[in-house]
Each structure stands twice: as structure tokens, then as C-alpha cells.
Design a protein around this motif. Structure first.
Motif, short mmCIF file in Angstrom:
data_model
loop_
_atom_site.label_atom_id
_atom_site.label_comp_id
_atom_site.label_asym_id
_atom_site.label_seq_id
_atom_site.Cartn_x
_atom_site.Cartn_y
_atom_site.Cartn_z
N GLY A 160 1.05 -1.04 0.09
CA GLY A 160 -0.23 0.54 0.20
C GLY A 160 0.52 1.24 0.55
N LEU A 161 1.68 1.57 0.62
CA LEU A 161 2.80 2.35 0.92
C LEU A 161 3.64 2.68 -0.81
N LEU A 162 4.01 2.10 -0.87
CA LEU A 162 5.03 2.12 -2.61
C LEU A 162 3.83 2.35 -3.47
N THR A 163 3.10 1.93 -3.19
CA THR A 163 1.56 2.30 -4.00
C THR A 163 1.56 4.11 -3.64
N ILE A 164 1.14 4.23 -3.23
CA ILE A 164 1.29 5.68 -3.14
C ILE A 164 2.37 6.24 -3.20
N ASN A 165 3.69 5.77 -3.06
CA ASN A 165 4.91 6.11 -3.21
C ASN A 165 4.85 6.39 -4.65
N ASN A 166 4.51 5.43 -5.11
CA ASN A 166 4.40 5.82 -6.93
C ASN A 166 3.52 6.13 -7.57
N GLU A 225 -7.17 0.60 5.85
CA GLU A 225 -6.67 -0.85 6.61
C GLU A 225 -5.31 -1.42 6.56
N GLY A 226 -4.83 -1.20 7.79
CA GLY A 226 -3.20 -1.76 7.25
C GLY A 226 -2.12 -2.46 8.30
N GLY A 227 -2.64 -2.74 9.45
CA GLY A 227 -2.30 -4.22 9.90
C GLY A 227 -3.06 -3.69 11.35
N ILE A 228 -3.47 -5.00 12.40
CA ILE A 228 -4.01 -4.71 13.44
C ILE A 228 -2.83 -4.39 14.31
N VAL A 278 -2.22 5.13 -12.49
CA VAL A 278 -2.45 4.07 -11.50
C VAL A 278 -2.72 2.67 -11.13
N GLU A 279 -2.91 2.13 -12.31
CA GLU A 279 -3.12 0.74 -11.70
C GLU A 279 -1.57 0.42 -11.79
N ASN A 280 -1.17 1.23 -12.85
CA ASN A 280 0.37 0.50 -13.33
C ASN A 280 1.34 0.22 -11.49
N CYS A 281 0.56 1.52 -11.13
CA CYS A 281 1.76 1.99 -9.51
C CYS A 281 1.21 0.61 -8.40
N ILE A 282 0.00 0.12 -9.05
CA ILE A 282 -0.10 -1.46 -7.89
C ILE A 282 0.02 -2.45 -8.49
N LYS A 283 0.39 -2.37 -9.47
CA LYS A 283 0.92 -3.77 -10.07
C LYS A 283 2.65 -4.13 -9.91
N ALA A 284 3.48 -2.26 -9.36
CA ALA A 284 4.62 -2.54 -9.32
C ALA A 284 4.48 -2.64 -8.51
N ALA A 285 3.84 -1.93 -7.22
CA ALA A 285 3.89 -2.51 -5.06
C ALA A 285 3.97 -4.24 -5.19
N ALA A 286 2.76 -4.41 -5.71
CA ALA A 286 2.59 -5.52 -5.80
C ALA A 286 3.44 -7.00 -6.12
N LEU A 287 4.16 -6.42 -7.60
CA LEU A 287 5.01 -7.83 -7.91
C LEU A 287 6.48 -6.93 -7.33
N VAL A 288 6.85 -5.85 -6.55
CA VAL A 288 7.49 -5.77 -5.29
C VAL A 288 7.98 -6.59 -4.35
#
Length: 400
Positions: A205-211, A231-234, A264-274
């Protein structure tokens, strides 16, 4: 039709709206006192339909597979253009009618009553379309977009609606907007004892925002991407296995919005990949397309305001979004804003809510009804206006 005859009919339209002033105010007060959120506006729909039915409109009480949508039609003496006056009547959760929908749902009814007084002397039809769920607060919000997809706006030649504001603005150019949610799924692990066994969804999630932040300098003017982590953890000693992002995305045109959403979707994909996370993109609301006010119709609305002695702002841009924009890609459309209180009014506040049930608000409702009715009359009776409005519409759509 001769000018003298047109003036006579316009006077009848204004007189009919004035004759119904008290009933219109009573109706808007009822809706204000009985706020209903999107797709649950049963009381509002019923009282609006009842007023139109009493005036001789043909009613469809449910259209487009939406229980709280309706269509009411009154036909003239012969075939001709079909002018739609849109009515939206949903409230905001918690606060109620803090966006003035109680006023301008009824303003649409007032305009229709005015036109109905003379429609039998005209060719064409006046059509009231009840459009639920404008506020983007419920699943599948964007009732006008839903009804367009269901064919309710097929064969409509021109459309109009008014909205509450602190100022009267005839042409307000609004943006296209989308709301999306992103769910990243990782793997939980003890953050101290075995962090290497985890897959950190919060990091994705953080990487997506940074991207997204990394490419902001390349965004066009009026592009806004606003993400939050909901939501980011408990607990801090556990690698988060789930992260939920919510993003509001806006752009001045629908094609620009589409391009930004791809980025934006590319930013999401990149974060998921990393991070080796899985992700899901959820869109549970309709895309609101940018609003293209038809200038030719707007000129007619301006003339009506001038004849009513109302001051107005001709044109401005704003980063709000409204599903009336979707209609403006279907047919020539106007969506003016009408003053209901002081010029510093801010929507979705208690102050705006009170203005929506005030004498100034009621007067704005009547002004909107009269101006829409006179504009609809001009469209029905002027082949030249229809030709100019349609020509402008086709050029704007072709050149988007």
C-alpha cells in the motif's frame, strides 16, 4: 409560432408555477424532513410522482431496474422533441439534505408543471426522469449512469437539471471522477520472531502511494489522485497480511481520467510485484463523467434568468463531479447552479442543510423551475435553437 404567441405561453408557464408555489414548498419540506439515502428514496419518489400524476402525466413508477427511479411524460399535440427535466432526491448519510436535493428535485417538478400547462399547444413532449443515488455514498452510486446504461435516456433530445449553491452559475464545467478500492493480500508472520516468513501488505500500500507521488509531476492540470490507507494491520508485532487503499481520482475529461486510472493501476501492479502481494481492484460506484454544459441551451437559460431579474455568473470551472456529466455525453445538457443562501455556503454542512429548508432556498427552487421551464419551452418551439444545440453537442463529442 409568432413572438406574441410565444410570450403569451411563457406568461402562462410562469403563472402555473406560481399557482403551484405552496404545493411545491410543501413537497420540498416533506422531502427535507424525510431524508433517504441513495436507492432508498421511496417516500421522495412517491410524493414527486403523485404531484405529476395529479397533473396528468403518464407515469412509470419503476424504470431501469431501479425501484426508486421513475419516468413521467406529458405529450404535446404532435410529434416533436423530447425534453427531459431530471430530478434527484437522495440525501447524505447522517446529515440529511445538506446538498439541496430536496429543493431541486421539486424544482424539476415545478418546471414540468409549468410546461404541462401549455404542452397541448406544442409539438413534442416533456419528460421528467427521477434519478436516484447521485451522492457517491452507496454501492453502485451514480443513478444517472445506471439509467443511461438501461436505456432510459434513449430518445431524449435535450436534458436539464439544477443544483443548489451559494451563487447562481449557469455553466459550471465539472470534472470526471472515479472511486476505487485496492485490497492487497500478503501473509502474516511474527514481526520479531519470523518476519522473513511474512509478505507485508502494508508495504504494498505504501509503495503504491509512493509510486503515485513519483509521477504526479506528469499529471495534467486538474488531475487529482487522493489515496488513503483505511486498513493496514492490527498489531505492530505482526506483519500485516491485508492492506486496504481507497482512492479518489479526478480529471477534467473522461478520456484523461481513463489514462490516469491506467497509470494508477500500473503503480498498484508494481507495488504488488515488488512485495509479492496479491491485489484486487474494486469499483463499486459508477464513473462520473465530466460535465459539458451546452452553451446554446445555456444562453436560453441565461435569458430566462435575466427576464426573471436574477443575477448570475456566466461560467466557471470546479473540481466537483456530478453524474449529470454522464447525461451531457448522451444529449445536449445544462446543469446550472442556483443560489439558495449566502455566497460562502459549503455543501455537505449543517449550514447548507439549513439553507435547503429556508425561504431563500424555496425562492431559488422556484427560480430554477421557471428558468428550466422557459428553456425547455424555447427548445420545443425553436427549430433554430435545436439545430444549434445539436450541432454544438456533436462537435464537442467528436472532439473530446
Amino acid at each position: 409560432m409568432e413572438l406574441r404567441e410565444k410570450e403569451r405561453l411563457k406568461e402562462e408557464i410562469i403563472r402555473e408555477i406560481e399557482n403551484n408555489r405552496e404545493e411545491l414548498i410543501k413537497t420540498t419540506k416533506y422531502i427535507w424532513n424525510n431524508p433517504e439515502i441513495g436507492y432508498q428514496e421511496h417516500k421522495a419518489k412517491e410524493i414527486l410522482v403523485n404531484v405529476l400524476e395529479k397533473a396528468g402525466f403518464q407515469i412509470q413508477r419503476e424504470v431501469g431496474n431501479v425501484a426508486t427511479a421513475f419516468v413521467a411524460v406529458k405529450n404535446g399535440k404532435g410529434k416533436g422533441p423530447r425534453v427531459a427535466i431530471m430530478s434527484e432526491y437522495d440525501a447524505l448519510p447522517g446529515i440529511g439534505h445538506a446538498c439541496g436535493h430536496n429543493l431541486f428535485s421539486v424544482s424539476a417538478i415545478g418546471a414540468a408543471l409549468g410546461i404541462s400547462k401549455v404542452i397541448e399547444e406544442l409539438d413534442g413532449s416533456v419528460v421528467v426522469i427521477g434519478t436516484p443515488a447521485e451522492e457517491g455514498t452507496v454501492p453502485n452510486a451514480g443513478g444517472k449512469a445506471v439509467l443511461i446504461e438501461e436505456g432510459v435516456f434513449d430518445n431524449i433530445d435535450a436534458a436539464m437539471i439544477c443544483h443548489a449553491e451559494g451563487r447562481t452559475i449557469v455553466e459550471r464545467l465539472l470534472v470526471a471522477a472515479a472511486s476505487i478500492e485496492v485490497v492487497f493480500t500478503g501473509r502474516a508472520a511474527h514481526a520479531g520472531g519470523s518476519p522473513h516468513e511474512g509478505i507485508n501488505a502494508l508495504t504494498a500500500g505504501l509503495l503504491t502511494i509512493n509510486n503515485i507521488n513519483a509521477i504526479r509531476q506528469h499529471f495534467l492540470p486538474r488531475v487529482i489522485v487522493n489515496p488513503i490507507i483505511s486498513e493496514g494491520g492490527i498489531t505492530a508485532n505482526t506483519i500485516p497480511d491485508k492492506c486496504l487503499l481507497k482512492l479518489s481520482i479526478r480529471a477534467d475529461k473522461r478520456n484523461v481520467l481513463s489514462a490516469v486510472m491506467d497509470k494508477v493501476e500500473n503503480c498498484i501492479k508494481a507495488a504488488a510485484l515488488v512485495t509479492d502481494c496479491k491485489y484486487e481492484i474494486i469499483m463499486d460506484k459508477k464513473i462520473y463523467e465530466d460535465l459539458i454544459p451546452n452553451h446554446e441551451l445555456s444562453l436560453s437559460f441565461r435569458e430566462a434568468l435575466e427576464n426573471l431579474g436574477v443575477d448570475y455568473i456566466e461560467r466557471e470551472e470546479a473540481n466537483y463531479a456530478w453524474d449529470a456529466g454522464n447525461v451531457s455525453y448522451v444529449c445536449p445538457t445544462i446543469a446550472p447552479y442556483i443560489k439558495i443562501g449566502n455566497e460562502n455556503l459549503v455543501g455537505h454542512t449543517e449550514e447548507f442543510k439549513e439553507a435547503s429548508n429556508s425561504e431563500t432556498g424555496f425562492e431559488g427552487m422556484i427560480i430554477g423551475a421557471k428558468a428550466m421551464a422557459l428553456t425547455a419551452f424555447d427548445y420545443l418551439t425553436s427549430p433554430d435553437l435545436r439545430e444549434r444545440a445539436q450541432e454544438e453537442f456533436q462537435k464537442k463529442i467528436a472532439g473530446e
